[in-house]
Write a protein that holds these residues in place. Structure first.
Motif, PDB file in Angstrom:
ATOM      1  N   GLY A   1      -4.547  -2.367   5.369  1.00 44.23           N
ATOM      2  CA  GLY A   1      -4.871  -1.878   4.034  1.00 44.23           C
ATOM      3  C   GLY A   1      -5.425  -2.904   3.070  1.00 44.23           C
ATOM      4  O   GLY A   1      -5.609  -2.591   1.890  1.00 44.23           O
TER       5      GLY A   1
ATOM      6  N   ARG B   1       0.833  -1.208   0.000  1.00 47.88           N
ATOM      7  CA  ARG B   1       0.000   0.000   0.000  1.00 47.88           C
ATOM      8  C   ARG B   1       0.869   1.259   0.000  1.00 47.88           C
ATOM      9  O   ARG B   1       0.565   2.237  -0.693  1.00 47.88           O
TER      10      ARG B   1
ATOM     11  N   ARG C   1      -2.231   0.737  -7.855  1.00 51.10           N
ATOM     12  CA  ARG C   1      -2.982   0.052  -6.807  1.00 51.10           C
ATOM     13  C   ARG C   1      -3.507  -1.283  -7.324  1.00 51.10           C
ATOM     14  O   ARG C   1      -3.899  -1.399  -8.478  1.00 51.10           O
TER      15      ARG C   1
END
Lengths: 309, 309, 309, 309
Positions: free
Chosen positions: A211, A182, A192
């Motif tokens: 995360g 992350r 991402r």
């Protein structure tokens, strides 16, 4: 069905593959199993994982099962199909067939022979090529594969292989690897991806805190995972932990190597999700004491859940 | 001190090896550590296990540590010393020195190169010969050794090696192996041995139910293990499970491969048992998030224990 | 004695560790063994390698053996001492003791637990720190260690760890890795190191052609290795291959996993280098048929060498 | 075609699987490849071994290749088909299809996950059941499978599994295991099976002397194996060794892990047996220096064979 992408979140239950008592593929149990998972709140299903007894199926059976599930799901949730194979040709073939049958993406674990960073990156580069425009989840599960992927290796793969859109993260639990992934995205170093945790959800609260986007595992009480993810999203951390802790004694017991899947199928059969708890050979047999443990743990779990409400 | 024998029971805590922040052996922490363990109710101590960082010590340091602990314990409880080594000569030497220093027995895990049943049995036969009249515990921990011992192999070893008086059983958790070992003794097929469970006590209640005699592991709250064993002995199964469940979230967290020992030492330092949480190199560093997890889990644990009383 | 450095070349024979028939360290055989190796033309000796039964010695025995050899060698050739150990403290201690006894450098193989590139590089960084100003050879032998080091990893280590001055290369045989290492130095990407080949010299001619500096292995006819290296240096490639081929049937036979060292010691005892062919326990026993094979192969070897002259 | 049985002897060449330069299955090369092997004197062929790149084929391709070879062989020699698979269902399916296509039997290597004696025996018991009346060769190749089978385990399998009629023995080289298997049959403890040696024939003379029936491996000069077996049968041991030694330098070179199969295909393409030396991805690339080594070794081999006649 939209393709799997990096926004995937929530609970993708790893579905068991039902067999009859004599070891035949039990397609008749597919609708009840699918309904069980979806009624539990599953956001997606993953088929033919290691704990789906995928290697025990023939190529034809794998495809039959995928088609039966996609038919029963009827596009209500996305489906990911495990296509790991010792060879890329078989991997690519099953992937294309699964997508044709309505899957949203596939999942790939590395073969146990990979060791060096370069071998791992090169392998997933080839996987990416073979899959072409099919999106896939990378399964990072060193306990079953023996392949250890460091954070730098994961980052190299994400940079080199654009159709890798998800990491099924279960490096027992590798919480700092989730955080590192992350952080790399936050720094703009890498795009991402969706991260879902495995390992029977034994570290789900901590994974979410670091995360992750949810869980992809097969605990026989998917409602726990759904509830934990929901509580986390709502910021109800205390409720999240209370709920998790209530299920932990059984989740821990179900996660035993060797007999874990037999325990899971036993519970799923008891809950009416599948007709038979049978594993296809070779597989372990549960003892009477194992079943008694499950009964005791389940009863305590029910009791504890009552106390919480 | 009486020698270790097959009647050993209760909680043998696997002691950490304390180091100073700069990696030197911290003998000054030995008295506080010993008192911490004994005040927790430990029935024995086990030194120089894998999670005692044994391989990181020189031969001289190992002996120094053993002597410091035996001096601090002052014969209040028996001490077992891990003497596993790639070679039998070093194993025998440390075993004799440990016994001379006051140990009650030693512990041996097999080298990672063993594969076949005969290789394993032959190895422990040699160990038995080398140890002579020193009693030893066999450590069955495939996750760290890679050596898988089936029940028939354990039985062959017990028949062939009379000074093997204890099995430290942690085949994750291999509950049916414990039961099989007890059944073989009940049938008169093999003499009784002491069985203590490991794995951070994650399956302690079930192990006791299957016939184990207690725990030999290093969870940073030994009072949990002591309480669970006591409740079991008193037949208070509900209290046993309540107590166990209260500690399970932290026990699970502490049992993470890779960072588990660092977490354990962190807690022990916080509880005042050792001066520094440092591991000798190479060892992992805990992140701020790891420490926050421990703080949260500890707080919830305290809260839950209050609810139970 | 000058310290080991990157100019080392020729044949560093991996010395066996002699034992008496009852398993005691046979220091009385050290002078004959040393003379045997030096009379064969060895340019250096390497002690306490895996095939020197190093792990079977206690720390004290290791040091005794090193001292006996350095005394017998009397500075005629440089000595390298294997110091691989599960822990860095023991590694550093033996290294310092060996250097104090007159060694020119030490050798380190990685522990079998290393997997990722970063783990391997970090390990050798720590080794470099622990050794300080002691030069060392890195042993790259995946067959025994299970650790696979790619060329990029070797380059990273050479850049990060200045006291690594030699690679004992035996990645079966990894000829292209040798060439890649040399090419990296030629490009100025990394400093030059000495490269010596292992694996019982089964690929010595090809290794020399790719840029290695010689051999570091223990074939019981070191004169073959000496002759091959000399012929290569003189550009007499045909003679080099003729000589190599004459010894190859026996070299191949001696390189069998499991019984290889027993075969080697049997030949060395027959040749008068050591008093007993015994291995310290645990070790394999040769069968009558094994000994007959050696006799036949040796006889054919003698015959073939006669034909060549 | 008669079924494979325990009287099988001679040379069963492990056939490569030909691919075109772009990785497609090259069925057009099958007739030339088959003729090449049969003209070399092969007594049988083995398809889809590990070095036949079997795992890289889809189920359909495997069957296509088997059918193409059986058609080209036209019952001149028996054919064995490798059917090893992570799952028994796929194993059984391919076995039945291969037999229907005209194979004489199949070959099975154990999955890499097996460890204990009982696991191994149980696995082959299941294999025997799944195969029913199809005879099979058990492949004992720990270097590639990681599974170590002791002699007692082999004996247990032969007693429990009647359709196991052959052992492909390549436990590097495990000469004493061959002798032990023969001695057990001589004592009447276990029925006789065919034993063929593998490992690129690097120990063929010694294997024959210990009681093997021939070779099953893929060295690119099958005429060496044929000649060695013939000479052994005629009692011409000196000629056997002379012939073997002439080919040994190249056989050794071809047996390199990692690039061995690429070397073999390169030679087979040069000899006209297949159209392209290509391996299907993932596979190594040979360097110019590798090719130069082969050229030099081949030239010396030709020269040495001339000297012998």
């Amino acid at each position: 069905m939209p393709l799997l992408n990096e926004t995937a979140r929530g609970v993708y239950v790893i579905a068991v593959t039902p067999f009859t008592d004599d070891g035949a593929l039990d397609l008749a149990s597919v609708p009840t199993l699918v309904d069980f998972y979806l009624d539990s709140g599953a956001d997606g299903l993953t088929l033919l994982g290691v704990l789906g007894e995928a290697p025990k199926l023939t190529a034809d059976e794998s495809l039959q099962f995928v088609r039966a599930v996609t038919a029963a799901v009827a596009a209500r949730v996305p489906i990911i199909v495990g296509v790991s194979s010792p060879g890329l040709a078989a991997l690519g073939q099953l992937a294309r067939e699964a997508m044709a049958a309505g899957a949203a993406g596939v999942m790939v674990a590395p073969p146990h022979t990979l060791r060096t960073d370069d071998q791992i990156v090169d392998y997933f580069r080839l996987v990416g090529d073979v899959l072409g425009d099919i999106p896939f989840a990378l399964q990072d599960h060193p306990q079953s594969t023996g392949v250890q992927m460091s954070l730098p290796v994961l980052l190299r793969i994400l940079k080199a292989v654009p159709n890798c859109v998800m990491v099924k993260h279960e490096d027992w639990p590798g919480l700092n690897k989730i955080a590192g992934l992350r952080a790399a995205s936050a720094r703009g170093e890498v795009r991402r991806v969706s991260i879902l945790g495995g390992n029977g959800a034994l570290f789900l609260p901590e994974e979410l805190e670091r995360g992750s986007d949810g869980a992809m595992t097969g605990f026989a009480y998917p409602e726990m995972m759904v509830g934990v993810c929901r509580a986390h999203q709502e910021g109800a951390l205390r409720e999240m932990c209370d709920l998790f802790d209530a299920y932990l004694p059984l989740a821990r017991y179900e996660q035993q190597p060797g007999i874990g899947l037999a325990l899971r199928k036993h519970i799923l059969a008891q809950r009416g999700a599948i007709a038979s708890a049978a594993l296809r050979q070779p597989g372990p047999k549960l003892s009477a004491a194992d079943l008694a443990d499950v009964a005791r743990l389940t009863e305590r779990q029910t009791q504890r859940l009552k106390e919480l409400t």
